[in-house]
Design a protein around this motif. Structure first.
Motif, short mmCIF file in Angstrom:
data_model
loop_
_atom_site.label_atom_id
_atom_site.label_comp_id
_atom_site.label_asym_id
_atom_site.label_seq_id
_atom_site.Cartn_x
_atom_site.Cartn_y
_atom_site.Cartn_z
N CYS A 1 69.75 120.20 20.43
CA CYS A 1 70.05 119.97 19.01
C CYS A 1 69.43 118.67 18.48
O CYS A 1 69.77 118.23 17.40
N ILE A 2 68.53 118.06 19.24
CA ILE A 2 67.89 116.82 18.80
C ILE A 2 66.44 117.14 18.47
O ILE A 2 65.66 117.55 19.32
N ILE B 1 66.70 113.30 14.91
CA ILE B 1 67.97 113.58 14.24
C ILE B 1 68.74 114.59 15.10
O ILE B 1 68.14 115.42 15.78
N ILE B 2 70.04 114.50 15.05
CA ILE B 2 70.90 115.44 15.77
C ILE B 2 71.42 116.45 14.76
O ILE B 2 72.00 116.08 13.74
N THR B 3 71.22 117.73 15.05
CA THR B 3 71.64 118.78 14.14
C THR B 3 73.13 119.09 14.30
O THR B 3 73.77 118.64 15.25
N ASP B 4 73.64 119.90 13.41
CA ASP B 4 75.07 120.26 13.45
C ASP B 4 75.41 121.20 14.60
O ASP B 4 76.56 121.59 14.77
N GLU B 5 74.42 121.52 15.44
CA GLU B 5 74.68 122.29 16.65
C GLU B 5 75.23 121.40 17.76
O GLU B 5 75.60 121.89 18.83
N CYS B 6 75.31 120.11 17.52
CA CYS B 6 75.82 119.15 18.51
C CYS B 6 77.23 119.54 18.93
O CYS B 6 78.07 119.88 18.10
N ILE B 7 77.47 119.49 20.26
CA ILE B 7 78.79 119.84 20.79
C ILE B 7 79.58 118.60 21.23
O ILE B 7 80.59 118.72 21.92
N GLN C 1 64.51 110.36 25.83
CA GLN C 1 65.55 110.54 26.83
C GLN C 1 66.71 111.38 26.32
O GLN C 1 67.27 112.19 27.06
N CYS C 2 67.08 111.25 25.06
CA CYS C 2 68.18 112.04 24.52
C CYS C 2 67.83 113.52 24.50
O CYS C 2 68.66 114.37 24.82
N VAL C 3 66.58 113.83 24.16
CA VAL C 3 66.13 115.23 24.14
C VAL C 3 66.18 115.80 25.55
O VAL C 3 66.58 116.95 25.75
N GLU C 4 65.79 114.99 26.52
CA GLU C 4 65.77 115.44 27.92
C GLU C 4 67.15 115.86 28.42
O GLU C 4 67.27 116.80 29.19
N VAL C 5 68.20 115.15 27.99
CA VAL C 5 69.54 115.42 28.53
C VAL C 5 70.38 116.34 27.65
O VAL C 5 71.42 116.83 28.10
N ILE D 1 71.83 109.51 14.87
CA ILE D 1 70.77 108.62 15.33
C ILE D 1 70.36 107.72 14.18
O ILE D 1 70.03 108.19 13.09
N ASP D 2 70.36 106.41 14.42
CA ASP D 2 69.92 105.43 13.43
C ASP D 2 68.40 105.42 13.41
O ASP D 2 67.77 105.01 14.39
N PRO D 3 67.77 105.85 12.32
CA PRO D 3 66.30 105.92 12.28
C PRO D 3 65.64 104.55 12.38
O PRO D 3 64.47 104.46 12.76
N GLU D 4 66.36 103.49 12.06
CA GLU D 4 65.80 102.14 12.18
C GLU D 4 65.68 101.70 13.63
O GLU D 4 64.89 100.81 13.95
N LEU D 5 66.46 102.30 14.52
CA LEU D 5 66.44 101.94 15.93
C LEU D 5 65.73 102.97 16.80
O LEU D 5 65.34 102.67 17.93
N CYS D 6 65.56 104.19 16.30
CA CYS D 6 64.96 105.25 17.11
C CYS D 6 63.44 105.09 17.17
O CYS D 6 62.77 105.06 16.14
N THR D 7 62.93 105.00 18.39
CA THR D 7 61.49 104.94 18.61
C THR D 7 61.00 106.16 19.39
O THR D 7 59.88 106.17 19.86
N GLU D 8 61.86 107.15 19.55
CA GLU D 8 61.58 108.33 20.38
C GLU D 8 61.20 107.90 21.79
O GLU D 8 60.46 108.57 22.49
N CYS D 9 61.69 106.73 22.19
CA CYS D 9 61.45 106.15 23.51
C CYS D 9 60.00 105.72 23.73
O CYS D 9 59.61 105.40 24.85
N VAL D 10 59.18 105.71 22.67
CA VAL D 10 57.81 105.20 22.78
C VAL D 10 57.90 103.73 23.20
O VAL D 10 58.70 102.97 22.68
#
Length: 94
Positions: free
Chosen positions: A58-59, A4-10, A49-53, A33-42
């Motif tokens: 805020c993710i 999930i992306i928190t409200d700290e997102c810029i 990848q989103c956390v990495e960049v 982030i759509d939880p039905e599509l998010c696999t945390e890149c597993v």
């Protein structure tokens, strides 16, 4: 676990193109982030990848959508099987 992306997102726009599943989109105020599509890149990458960049970290794990690594792998395989996402070649991760 979906992320999930928190409200700290810029709204910097760097996470959306990094998601191999197309799970990230612009929401009303911040990216979501759509939880039905998010696999945390597993099944695709060693790390999310989103956390990495993300420049503001805020993710985070979505406590409302907890899944084991096996469940995330199964979700990825279903998305690939349905043609919703493309499998990532091993050389793409390195």
């Amino acid at each position: 676990m979906a992320l999930i992306i928190t409200d700290e997102c810029i709204n910097c726009d760097v996470c959306e193109p990094e998601c191999p599943n197309g799970a990230i989109s612009q929401g009303d105020e911040i990216y979501v982030i759509d939880p039905e599509l998010c696999t945390e890149c597993v099944g695709q990458y060693e790390t999310s990848q989103c956390v990495e960049v993300c420049p503001v970290d805020c993710i985070i794990v979505d406590p409302d959508h907890t899944e084991s690594e096996e469940e995330l792998q199964g979700k990825y395989e279903k998305l690939v099987g349905d043609g919703r996402v493309s499998p990532v070649s091993p050389e793409a991760d390195g």
